[in-house]
Design a protein around this motif. Sequence first.
Motif, short mmCIF file in Angstrom:
data_model
loop_
_atom_site.label_atom_id
_atom_site.label_comp_id
_atom_site.label_asym_id
_atom_site.label_seq_id
_atom_site.Cartn_x
_atom_site.Cartn_y
_atom_site.Cartn_z
N PRO A 187 0.82 -1.23 0.00
CA PRO A 187 0.00 0.00 0.00
C PRO A 187 0.84 1.28 0.00
CG PRO A 187 -0.86 -1.60 1.57
CD PRO A 187 0.46 -2.12 1.13
N GLU A 188 1.96 1.26 0.78
CA GLU A 188 2.81 2.46 0.82
C GLU A 188 3.37 2.77 -0.55
OE1 GLU A 188 5.81 2.35 3.84
OE2 GLU A 188 4.59 1.08 5.15
N THR A 190 2.29 1.72 -3.46
CA THR A 190 1.21 2.07 -4.39
C THR A 190 0.88 3.56 -4.28
OG1 THR A 190 0.30 -0.17 -4.20
CG2 THR A 190 -1.16 1.55 -5.08
N SER A 191 0.83 4.07 -3.07
CA SER A 191 0.55 5.50 -2.87
C SER A 191 1.66 6.35 -3.46
CB SER A 191 0.39 5.78 -1.38
OG SER A 191 0.21 7.15 -1.14
N LEU A 192 2.92 5.95 -3.25
CA LEU A 192 4.05 6.71 -3.79
C LEU A 192 4.06 6.71 -5.31
CD1 LEU A 192 6.85 5.69 -1.28
CD2 LEU A 192 6.00 7.99 -1.66
N THR A 194 1.46 6.52 -7.21
CA THR A 194 0.40 7.44 -7.63
C THR A 194 0.85 8.89 -7.48
OG1 THR A 194 -1.25 5.81 -6.93
CG2 THR A 194 -2.00 8.09 -7.25
N GLU A 195 1.56 9.17 -6.38
CA GLU A 195 1.99 10.54 -6.11
C GLU A 195 3.12 10.98 -7.04
OE1 GLU A 195 3.61 13.17 -2.28
OE2 GLU A 195 3.09 11.05 -2.06
N HIS A 196 3.98 10.02 -7.44
CA HIS A 196 5.13 10.33 -8.30
C HIS A 196 5.08 9.43 -9.53
CE1 HIS A 196 6.80 12.70 -4.99
NE2 HIS A 196 6.46 11.69 -4.20
N HIS A 203 8.26 2.56 -9.10
CA HIS A 203 7.57 1.58 -9.94
C HIS A 203 8.34 0.26 -9.94
CE1 HIS A 203 5.65 5.26 -11.43
NE2 HIS A 203 4.69 4.50 -11.93
#
Length: 1022
Positions: A187-188, A190-192, A194-196, A203
């Motif tokens: 989850p962490e 995945t959020s990063l 999305t943010e970058h 990735h």
Amino acid sequence: MAGELRFGLLGVPALYDADGEPRPLRSPKARALLAALLLEPGRVVSADALKEALWGARPPASARASLQNHVTRLRRLLDDPARLHAVPPGYRLRVAEGELDVRVFERHAAGARAAHAARDWDAAERSAVAALCLWRGSPLSGLATTTAGDALVQRLEEARLLVLQWRYDAALERAPGQGPELSALVPELTSLVTEHPLRESFHRQLMLLLHRTGRQAEALAVHRELRRRLVEELGVEPGDGVRAAHRVILNGPGPRAADAVRASRVVLAGGRPTTSPPGRAPRPAQLPPAPSHFTGREEMARELRERLTAGSEGAPPVVVISGMAGVGKSALALHVAHGLRERFPDGQLYVNLHGATPGVAPLTPGQALAALLRDLGAEARHAPQDPDAAAALLRSLLAPTRTLLVLDGAASAAQVRPLLPGGPGCGTLVTSRSPLAALDGAARFPLPPLSADASTALLRAASGRADLGAGHPLVRLTGRLPLALRIVAARLAARRALTPDALAGLLTDCEGRLRHLEYDDLSVRRSLDVALEALRTSERESDRDAARALGVIGALDLPAYGAPLLARLLPAPRCRAQAALDRLVDVALLEETAYGRYAPHDLVRDFARAHRKPAGEDAVTVGETALRWYGDTARAALLAITPKGQDRTDRLAVPAPGPGVSGPDGPAPDGPSGDGPSGDGPSGGGLEGAGTFGSLDAAFAWADEELDTVVALVERHPGDASGLVPALVRYLFPYLQRRGRLTELGTLAAIAVDTARLHGDPAVTAQALTDLAGHRFLTGRAGEALTLNDEALALWHAIGHVSCVRRGLNHRGLLLDGLGRRAEAVDALTRALELARSLDDPLSEAITFSHLGNLYEHSDARLAIVHHERSLAIGERIGHAVVRQSAHCNIGYARLTLGEPAAALGHFEVSLRVHGEYEDWHGESHTRLGLVRALRALGRTAEADRACALLLERAAHRGDTHMTGLARHQHGLLLHARGHPQQAQEQWRSALTALEALDGVNPAVVAELKGWVGGKNSPSGA
């Protein structure tokens, strides 16, 4: 580590309590002030920079006083108020190691980076987690950040992303199989992602995490979405790291699992090959030997290593070490480069570009390219002749490698640009006297001289003289330049009979110092000659102007320079003078110490003296030109600072030397801010003086910036008979009085008197004597002031200058009152009042009423109040802030004499409010002193303590010994009342030392201090 924290910028600016818990500041101004100080921890931050941080580009007129109040409030919130103290030209906040969260974060980040590079995954994760735990939100939250703040935020945000990247790398290596530890990270990441969305490293890590946890389809979907975005938005394919991770996922578990693990490890190391490709020439190892006795520079060397080895998916890192001749650029570069051999396993290339080699022309880019290609194995007959093709071949050869390129002694960005590699695994380290600002993407490291301790250590190590003590004069005389230090050390090592003290004696002669800083092939002068000769022979006008400018600087030899002065000296248009100064900065012959202010290093100053302008344009002529320019500009400042009135008229009417100074410009006040009662001292302004340069603030800012230079210039012309020095001091006097710059005022006024006597004009001499008397009065030496004033008064009588006679009588009455000769004082003030009325000069009349009020206070305080109210009424009618401020202050002292502290307090508070309209230190200081007395009499001890501390700080900052003594007198009374007799004695002892030698202080004050210090009696509490 949290227990050591005291300050926080990783979120809303905060102060940490003793338990390590952050306490965000409630006031926006307090947050802005703390942040501005913490952006330069342990360094002096100028008052101008702090005002800009609090109020932006247009601070209010009361910004200086408000800033001091905000500093006082912040000081009360600190665990130790002594952490924040005034250091001209601003304030310094002491921050120890481990007390600022930004520094602690950077230390943990460095540990994570080092552990990541060493593949110590446990240590990497521990350091990364420790760094990330310090973040409370976005750095500097809630502030309108400055340029420096924006840069810090960007740097910290990027550093945080790198720390996150290293943390996930460590987690992947520590848990190579499946498991809940890896699943929790999905989850962490995945959020990063999305943010970058364009940061390939996150990735890549998410792909590997999903693959390891059995979610191959999702892993491939992450790759597919990243590739689509890169191709559509940027037109590029994913990098090597993402492609390698993609292959690992496609291979899946099975016979090629070992290859997959190796591939993932390559990915985690950054996706760069660790060995040279087959078929290449032998690995280059061209670095010259590392410097022996390398000393100091530890922090900068660490930053250079970090910058050169920081992982990057874009252009390879380029760093530029810049600085003046002999400052140790090459030594630092080689020291760092030798320490990076393991990080650049494909070799180290070194080229001396000869941009600063005496007697050697700089290499052309073509010559440097040919040398590099040859060293990489390209045969000369196959190397391209076209420079662009040669540069492309160099990039192709270096692209698949991890090679460090050291370019020493670059002359320009154009010389360096074609030599830069393009492969992400390479790094380039450039040294140059210029910062090479045109070199895009380079990180710049300007190199200052060594610290005093590092200089001493280098001298000891290189000379073998272990007896060289800390702070030996040789450190100062060599300017702390490594080249000069090595020359001195070589001479000491070669001649054991030559003692350090004897060599220091030889170097003390500035005119001959550079002759003694030569040994064998080492020479400071030859290194500087290269830069000057290049300027002289350049085809560019700005370069030739720069060479001429250095000669003028050598002839004038001032602490600092600006373009307006240099434009007058060259002479040349201001834009050309500015370009000349900028070029001298580019070639490291000057340093821009503040925006628009330039100063040479001490050894460059000696070098410039040796190249001063030739005969016919010698130092005397240049000095007179500078004095005339400063006089013209100070006259403009006088017109801005002193409103129309008799004082301005009289100062402008005194004969001015030579062309360029026009006549008087309307009437102006001779405005003292009044003189308070005896006892603890008068309020207000004393020997007369008072509000536009474009603006009042601009005039004050110019004088603040130039004052040290003016003092140095005047001190070098004590025998000037031209009248330029007295005119300059005459125009600056109102500024010096209002700012409370008493030390500089005393120096300038004394020289003005000496030179005025040489000039021979009685009006010039009389005004100089009047100004020197004003200084003596302001510093509590009323006897000296009276003698000087009477001499000036006799000259004004002989000339027949009625308004100046009136002013002299006014001063005489004020001074006689302070000396206890009150009958003579009444006579002088009565005559001054008659002359003021005959001249129809209401301001002068108000001033004399103020002095009469102070005089009558000794016998009838209520009659004194009547006179002060008359002065106040005139001040209200003519709209004169100084008269109003002085009248309220004087009424406050009279109310204290009558035993009415509550009424006195109200007047002192009004006086301070009026002071915000018109800055005048003498008036402000006596008003604040009265405020302390009133608060103490009312029993408001805590407020009195704060007011007294503020007064002491401001008086010490201005060098006002008289007011410092009076404030310590009050501080002692406050301490005694709180039951601290020993501390009170210390304050009274200091007060007595300051006041005993002065004759303008009420003898009763000195007498009671002597009694208290001697222990014969104690204060009654009055």
